[in-house]
Design a protein around this motif. Structure first.
Motif, PDB file in Angstrom:
ATOM      1  N   GLU A 234     -20.958  -6.135   4.604  1.00 17.00           N
ATOM      2  CA  GLU A 234     -20.799  -4.685   4.485  1.00 17.00           C
ATOM      3  C   GLU A 234     -21.521  -3.926   5.594  1.00 17.00           C
ATOM      4  O   GLU A 234     -21.276  -2.742   5.794  1.00 17.00           O
ATOM      5  N   PHE A 235     -22.404  -4.577   6.328  1.00 15.43           N
ATOM      6  CA  PHE A 235     -23.098  -3.923   7.438  1.00 15.43           C
ATOM      7  C   PHE A 235     -22.260  -3.902   8.715  1.00 15.43           C
ATOM      8  O   PHE A 235     -22.658  -3.245   9.679  1.00 15.43           O
ATOM      9  N   PHE A 236     -21.142  -4.581   8.715  1.00 17.58           N
ATOM     10  CA  PHE A 236     -20.348  -4.732   9.932  1.00 17.58           C
ATOM     11  C   PHE A 236     -19.074  -3.895   9.851  1.00 17.58           C
ATOM     12  O   PHE A 236     -18.603  -3.567   8.762  1.00 17.58           O
ATOM     13  N   PRO A 237     -18.489  -3.541  11.001  1.00 15.52           N
ATOM     14  CA  PRO A 237     -17.239  -2.772  10.998  1.00 15.52           C
ATOM     15  C   PRO A 237     -16.101  -3.547  10.342  1.00 15.52           C
ATOM     16  O   PRO A 237     -16.136  -4.787  10.229  1.00 15.52           O
ATOM     17  N   GLY A 238     -15.074  -2.819   9.947  1.00 10.41           N
ATOM     18  CA  GLY A 238     -13.961  -3.409   9.221  1.00 10.41           C
ATOM     19  C   GLY A 238     -13.280  -4.579   9.894  1.00 10.41           C
ATOM     20  O   GLY A 238     -13.008  -5.598   9.239  1.00 10.41           O
ATOM     21  N   PRO A 239     -12.987  -4.522  11.203  1.00 14.30           N
ATOM     22  CA  PRO A 239     -12.253  -5.634  11.828  1.00 14.30           C
ATOM     23  C   PRO A 239     -12.971  -6.975  11.786  1.00 14.30           C
ATOM     24  O   PRO A 239     -12.330  -8.024  11.757  1.00 14.30           O
ATOM     25  N   VAL A 240     -14.292  -6.974  11.789  1.00 15.45           N
ATOM     26  CA  VAL A 240     -15.029  -8.242  11.804  1.00 15.45           C
ATOM     27  C   VAL A 240     -15.570  -8.623  10.433  1.00 15.45           C
ATOM     28  O   VAL A 240     -16.226  -9.659  10.303  1.00 15.45           O
ATOM     29  N   LYS A 241     -15.332  -7.805   9.418  1.00 12.39           N
ATOM     30  CA  LYS A 241     -15.844  -8.112   8.086  1.00 12.39           C
ATOM     31  C   LYS A 241     -15.353  -9.457   7.558  1.00 12.39           C
ATOM     32  O   LYS A 241     -16.152 -10.240   7.020  1.00 12.39           O
ATOM     33  N   PRO A 242     -14.047  -9.775   7.648  1.00 12.14           N
ATOM     34  CA  PRO A 242     -13.606 -11.079   7.116  1.00 12.14           C
ATOM     35  C   PRO A 242     -14.284 -12.269   7.797  1.00 12.14           C
ATOM     36  O   PRO A 242     -14.626 -13.258   7.133  1.00 12.14           O
ATOM     37  N   ILE A 243     -14.491 -12.172   9.104  1.00 14.07           N
ATOM     38  CA  ILE A 243     -15.132 -13.276   9.820  1.00 14.07           C
ATOM     39  C   ILE A 243     -16.581 -13.436   9.363  1.00 14.07           C
ATOM     40  O   ILE A 243     -17.040 -14.549   9.068  1.00 14.07           O
ATOM     41  N   VAL A 244     -17.302 -12.318   9.302  1.00 12.01           N
ATOM     42  CA  VAL A 244     -18.707 -12.375   8.871  1.00 12.01           C
ATOM     43  C   VAL A 244     -18.802 -12.843   7.428  1.00 12.01           C
ATOM     44  O   VAL A 244     -19.703 -13.616   7.066  1.00 12.01           O
ATOM     45  N   ALA A 245     -17.874 -12.394   6.578  1.00 16.63           N
ATOM     46  CA  ALA A 245     -17.900 -12.800   5.167  1.00 16.63           C
ATOM     47  C   ALA A 245     -17.702 -14.299   5.015  1.00 16.63           C
ATOM     48  O   ALA A 245     -18.392 -14.946   4.210  1.00 16.63           O
ATOM     49  N   SER A 246     -16.774 -14.888   5.775  1.00 15.13           N
ATOM     50  CA  SER A 246     -16.538 -16.329   5.673  1.00 15.13           C
ATOM     51  C   SER A 246     -17.737 -17.128   6.176  1.00 15.13           C
ATOM     52  O   SER A 246     -18.135 -18.126   5.569  1.00 15.13           O
ATOM     53  N   ILE A 247     -18.343 -16.671   7.291  1.00 14.23           N
ATOM     54  CA  ILE A 247     -19.505 -17.380   7.830  1.00 14.23           C
ATOM     55  C   ILE A 247     -20.696 -17.280   6.873  1.00 14.23           C
ATOM     56  O   ILE A 247     -21.368 -18.280   6.586  1.00 14.23           O
ATOM     57  N   SER A 248     -20.957 -16.077   6.363  1.00 10.43           N
ATOM     58  CA  SER A 248     -22.094 -15.901   5.449  1.00 10.43           C
ATOM     59  C   SER A 248     -21.874 -16.659   4.146  1.00 10.43           C
ATOM     60  O   SER A 248     -22.832 -17.191   3.565  1.00 10.43           O
ATOM     61  N   ALA A 249     -20.627 -16.721   3.680  1.00 13.48           N
ATOM     62  CA  ALA A 249     -20.351 -17.491   2.456  1.00 13.48           C
ATOM     63  C   ALA A 249     -20.607 -18.979   2.668  1.00 13.48           C
ATOM     64  O   ALA A 249     -21.151 -19.663   1.785  1.00 13.48           O
ATOM     65  N   ALA A 250     -20.218 -19.497   3.842  1.00 15.84           N
ATOM     66  CA  ALA A 250     -20.468 -20.912   4.134  1.00 15.84           C
ATOM     67  C   ALA A 250     -21.965 -21.204   4.209  1.00 15.84           C
ATOM     68  O   ALA A 250     -22.442 -22.231   3.699  1.00 15.84           O
ATOM     69  N   ILE A 251     -22.732 -20.295   4.838  1.00 11.25           N
ATOM     70  CA  ILE A 251     -24.182 -20.496   4.926  1.00 11.25           C
ATOM     71  C   ILE A 251     -24.816 -20.433   3.540  1.00 11.25           C
ATOM     72  O   ILE A 251     -25.692 -21.240   3.192  1.00 11.25           O
ATOM     73  N   PHE A 252     -24.347 -19.503   2.723  1.00 13.36           N
ATOM     74  CA  PHE A 252     -24.895 -19.381   1.370  1.00 13.36           C
ATOM     75  C   PHE A 252     -24.593 -20.626   0.535  1.00 13.36           C
ATOM     76  O   PHE A 252     -25.455 -21.119  -0.204  1.00 13.36           O
ATOM     77  N   ASP A 253     -23.384 -21.137   0.641  1.00 10.11           N
ATOM     78  CA  ASP A 253     -23.034 -22.355  -0.098  1.00 10.11           C
ATOM     79  C   ASP A 253     -23.902 -23.532   0.344  1.00 10.11           C
ATOM     80  O   ASP A 253     -24.314 -24.362  -0.485  1.00 10.11           O
ATOM     81  N   ALA A 254     -24.202 -23.598   1.648  1.00  8.77           N
ATOM     82  CA  ALA A 254     -25.071 -24.671   2.132  1.00  8.77           C
ATOM     83  C   ALA A 254     -26.488 -24.524   1.585  1.00  8.77           C
ATOM     84  O   ALA A 254     -27.123 -25.519   1.199  1.00  8.77           O
ATOM     85  N   LEU A 255     -26.996 -23.289   1.532  1.00  6.79           N
ATOM     86  CA  LEU A 255     -28.341 -23.058   0.986  1.00  6.79           C
ATOM     87  C   LEU A 255     -28.391 -23.350  -0.504  1.00  6.79           C
ATOM     88  O   LEU A 255     -29.412 -23.837  -1.018  1.00  6.79           O
ATOM     89  N   VAL A 256     -27.304 -23.049  -1.214  1.00  2.64           N
ATOM     90  CA  VAL A 256     -27.249 -23.382  -2.639  1.00  2.64           C
ATOM     91  C   VAL A 256     -27.221 -24.891  -2.833  1.00  2.64           C
ATOM     92  O   VAL A 256     -27.846 -25.427  -3.758  1.00  2.64           O
ATOM     93  N   ALA A 257     -26.513 -25.598  -1.946  1.00  2.00           N
ATOM     94  CA  ALA A 257     -26.416 -27.053  -2.062  1.00  2.00           C
ATOM     95  C   ALA A 257     -27.769 -27.728  -1.895  1.00  2.00           C
ATOM     96  O   ALA A 257     -28.053 -28.733  -2.558  1.00  2.00           O
ATOM     97  N   VAL A 258     -28.622 -27.173  -1.032  1.00  2.00           N
ATOM     98  CA  VAL A 258     -29.957 -27.758  -0.840  1.00  2.00           C
ATOM     99  C   VAL A 258     -30.997 -27.082  -1.728  1.00  2.00           C
ATOM    100  O   VAL A 258     -32.199 -27.274  -1.560  1.00  2.00           O
ATOM    101  N   ARG A 259     -30.531 -26.241  -2.653  1.00  2.00           N
ATOM    102  CA  ARG A 259     -31.358 -25.596  -3.679  1.00  2.00           C
ATOM    103  C   ARG A 259     -32.405 -24.650  -3.099  1.00  2.00           C
ATOM    104  O   ARG A 259     -33.496 -24.490  -3.658  1.00  2.00           O
ATOM    105  N   ILE A 260     -32.067 -24.029  -1.992  1.00  2.00           N
ATOM    106  CA  ILE A 260     -32.924 -22.969  -1.467  1.00  2.00           C
ATOM    107  C   ILE A 260     -32.580 -21.639  -2.128  1.00  2.00           C
ATOM    108  O   ILE A 260     -33.458 -20.823  -2.428  1.00  2.00           O
TER     109      ILE A 260
END
Length: 372
Positions: A234-260
């Motif tokens: 939500e901090f990024f402009p509309g055109p790049v929101k989907p890209i940032v959302a997919s990258i941040s979701a992947a990082i979050f899933d990785a952090l959840v997998a290692v229980r951080i």
């Protein structure tokens, strides 16, 4: 007698520390000034190569500004932003927020400079001064983005309108430009980036949220902010929101997998969003005013309709030759509804409030528009 300015305790202490340390730094620089060498103060500022024997500089360096321009901006930011956030969160939570957003960006910047020195063997990286309130300034912008995400700031008399979540990235861009000038050091950009990431991570996952006494389903201990309006993209402009959302979701899933990190529950996002609207100073008062205005306008519409209808019936009855006396009007409020109307008027009306004169109000339409 001039009015007394009420400054919360933590904000007052931070402003005093900022002023004293900046004045001390300026005095030392003035006494030791030399045209042939650059003056560094390793026991007050954080300098990777010189400050390891002064561990307190990892915290104190945040409240040292090297020139009057940055000191003025820092004082203005801490005075206004600190008062707002401390009253919204409490002094304890605001103090914890300052500690996290002051210490962690300095530590991360210190580590990056050491890493650059290891790669290049250039001592200029380890002699770079890490100082200033830049992490706090961008952290305040992130906090405002959480508290008032839909608020729009209009600049230059309406020429430019920006939502509050757009300001952190604009601030990073401004720091990147100023770091090319003598006003800021090369470490300033790193401080801005790490301040942004640190403050968002803390507010998103770790900050304690006050329990909502009006809700019976909310757990006693609630941390972070799972609302969609505070998602990283939500901090990024509309055109790049989907890209940032997919990258941040992947990082979050990785952090959840290692229980951080711990994944949010399905209902937690809604609870955070409801609490967010209740937690903003003045939101409860605004909601009460909205409900009062709706009640007053609904009552005004009913009274005007009843008065107009009664007047037309009276006029028809007086003009009819077969009727000697006008029939009593039955379109107005009944005996059963009159006490409720009187009680509602006493509860919602205020001195000087005009009840008559507005007849084109549709409360159902206004309510639907408000809810959407």
């Amino acid at each position: 007698m001039p009015p007394r300015i009420n400054i919360p305790p933590v904000t007052r202490i931070v402003l005093i520390i900022l002023g004293l340390q900046s004045i001390l730094s300026a005095s030392i620089r003035y006494k030791q000034w030399s045209a042939d060498s650059e003056i560094v103060i390793p026991y007050l500022n954080l300098i990777p190569q010189l400050s390891l024997t002064y561990p307190w500089t990892f915290l104190t360096t945040t409240f040292v500004e090297s020139n009057i321009f940055t000191l003025s901006i820092a004082g203005f930011t801490l005075f206004n932003g600190g008062r707002y956030l401390e009253r919204a969160w409490s002094s304890r939570e605001f103090g914890k927020f300052l500690l996290v957003t002051s210490l962690l960006p300095n530590l991360l910047t210190f580590g990056v400079l050491i890493f650059f020195f290891t790669l290049s063997r250039n001592e200029s990286w380890t002699l770079t001064t890490i100082a200033g309130t830049i992490p706090l300034q961008i952290s305040f912008l992130v906090a405002f983005s959480q508290l008032v995400p839909a608020h729009t700031v209009t600049l230059f008399r309406g020429i430019l309108s920006l939502r509050v979540p757009r300001f952190p990235l604009l601030y990073i861009g401004l720091v990147a430009l100023l770091s090319m000038t003598p006003l800021l050091t090369s470490a300033s950009l790193l401080l801005a980036i790490f301040g942004f990431l640190t403050s968002w991570t803390y507010l998103r996952f770790y900050k304690t949220v006050f329990p909502d006494l009006d809700s019976s389903t909310q757990p006693a201990s609630l941390r972070g902010d799972a609302s969609e309006t505070f998602a990283f993209h939500e901090f990024f402009p509309g055109p790049v929101k989907p890209i940032v959302a997919s990258i941040s979701a992947a990082i979050f899933d990785a952090l959840v997998a290692v229980r951080i990190c711990t994944p949010f529950s399905s209902t937690e996002g809604y609870q955070h969003q409801q609490h967010q609207h209740r937690g903003v100073p003045g939101s409860a008062r605004a909601e009460a005013e909205r409900r009062r205005a709706l009640a007053l306008k609904a009552l005004d519409q009913r009274l005007n309709a009843a008065t107009a209808h009664a007047a037309s019936r009276s006029q028809q009855a007086s003009s009819s030759p077969a009727a000697s006396t006008p029939a009593p009007s039955t379109t107005g409020p009944t005996v059963q509804t009159q006490p409720a109307l009187i009680a509602q008027t006493a509860m919602t009306s205020q001195p000087g409030t005009t009840l008559l004169g507005e007849t084109n109000y549709n409360p159902d339409h206004e309510h639907d528009k408000r809810e959407s």
